[in-house]
Design a protein around this motif. Structure first.
Motif, PDB file in Angstrom:
ATOM      1  N   SER A   2      12.406   3.678   8.133  1.00  0.00           N
ATOM      2  CA  SER A   2      13.022   2.260   7.672  1.00  0.00           C
ATOM      3  C   SER A   2      13.428   1.719   7.105  1.00  0.00           C
ATOM      4  N   SER A   9      11.314  -3.844   1.812  1.00  0.00           N
ATOM      5  CA  SER A   9       9.716  -3.716   3.207  1.00  0.00           C
ATOM      6  C   SER A   9      10.113  -2.747   2.546  1.00  0.00           C
ATOM      7  N   HIS A  13       7.522   0.317   2.481  1.00  0.00           N
ATOM      8  CA  HIS A  13       6.862   1.569   3.521  1.00  0.00           C
ATOM      9  C   HIS A  13       6.890   3.002   2.657  1.00  0.00           C
ATOM     10  N   ASP A  24       2.987   1.596  10.776  1.00  0.00           N
ATOM     11  CA  ASP A  24       3.799   1.501   9.989  1.00  0.00           C
ATOM     12  C   ASP A  24       3.852  -0.693  10.043  1.00  0.00           C
ATOM     13  N   ILE A  25       5.232  -0.921   9.415  1.00  0.00           N
ATOM     14  CA  ILE A  25       5.885  -2.095   9.012  1.00  0.00           C
ATOM     15  C   ILE A  25       6.138  -2.804  10.450  1.00  0.00           C
ATOM     16  N   VAL A  26       5.659  -3.847  10.758  1.00  0.00           N
ATOM     17  CA  VAL A  26       6.271  -4.629  11.916  1.00  0.00           C
ATOM     18  C   VAL A  26       6.793  -5.657  11.418  1.00  0.00           C
ATOM     19  N   VAL A  27       8.373  -5.626  11.661  1.00  0.00           N
ATOM     20  CA  VAL A  27       9.482  -7.152  11.684  1.00  0.00           C
ATOM     21  C   VAL A  27       9.049  -7.857  12.520  1.00  0.00           C
ATOM     22  N   LEU A  28       8.504  -9.474  12.071  1.00  0.00           N
ATOM     23  CA  LEU A  28       8.161 -10.127  13.096  1.00  0.00           C
ATOM     24  C   LEU A  28       9.220 -11.305  13.550  1.00  0.00           C
ATOM     25  N   LEU A  42       0.029 -11.983  14.972  1.00  0.00           N
ATOM     26  CA  LEU A  42      -0.409 -10.521  15.743  1.00  0.00           C
ATOM     27  C   LEU A  42      -1.794 -10.791  16.919  1.00  0.00           C
ATOM     28  N   TRP A 129      -4.473  -6.703   8.022  1.00  0.00           N
ATOM     29  CA  TRP A 129      -3.243  -7.066   8.140  1.00  0.00           C
ATOM     30  C   TRP A 129      -2.309  -7.649   6.829  1.00  0.00           C
ATOM     31  N   THR A 137       7.683  -9.755   7.639  1.00  0.00           N
ATOM     32  CA  THR A 137       7.243  -7.657   7.851  1.00  0.00           C
ATOM     33  C   THR A 137       5.164  -8.136   7.309  1.00  0.00           C
ATOM     34  N   PHE A 139       1.929  -4.680   7.562  1.00  0.00           N
ATOM     35  CA  PHE A 139       1.474  -3.729   8.074  1.00  0.00           C
ATOM     36  C   PHE A 139       0.337  -3.645   8.450  1.00  0.00           C
TER      37      PHE A 139
END
Length: 158
Positions: A2, A9, A13, A24-28, A42, A129, A137, A139
């Motif tokens: 993280s 975030s 996490h 997992d946390i996704v950073v867009l 997504l 999500w 962010t 997840f």
């Protein structure tokens, strides 16, 4: 790991890991501050986006985790919950209650636990999500994980 995540975030996490949620946390690359933007980013149905909406009800914050496919009927929800009223929280109330900004409110990682309602319609999706603490962010998790994570009450919100 993280370490690359924004501070808000990282709190989310840590909370999802403590709850045993493996996603997992996704950073867009672009902000996904609405359900439609998040779904587009997504490649999922808008209904699979768990919007975290903060309301004010009977003098306290109320977190409603709702499907991005519809709007919360606050009058009907207030009646179902036996509350006097439910109104949208102000940006300041949202920040105070969650430590997060509108458009990025996660279902967890708040300064204190919030009374939470989970939209029963989210159960239709095998994966949903949620925001990861910032508008950039998100997840993945399952409906049962969301209910467990939030301690939420499952009910219709429309």
């Amino acid at each position: 790991m993280s370490d690359h995540l924004p501070a808000r975030s990282r709190l989310v996490h840590d909370a999802i890991r403590a709850a045993g949620i493996p996603g997992d946390i996704v950073v867009l690359p672009d902000a996904a501050s609405t359900a439609a933007l998040a779904a587009d980013a997504l490649g999922v149905e808008v209904g699979a986006i768990a919007n975290s909406l903060v309301f004010w009800s009977d003098g306290e914050p109320l977190l409603v985790m709702t499907s991005g496919a519809h709007r919360v009927d606050t009058k009907a929800l207030a009646t179902r919950l036996g509350r006097t009223s439910i109104t949208r929280a102000t940006p300041d109330q949202v920040r105070q209650a969650t430590g997060q900004a509108i458009g990025g409110v996660a279902p967890t990682g708040h300064p204190a636990s919030l009374v939470t309602i989970v939209d029963e319609d989210l159960a239709a999706f095998p994966e949903i999500w949620a925001a990861g603490g910032t508008p950039h962010t998100v997840f993945p998790l399952t409906f049962p994980q969301l209910v467990d994570l939030t301690g939420g009450t499952v009910i219709s919100v429309v």
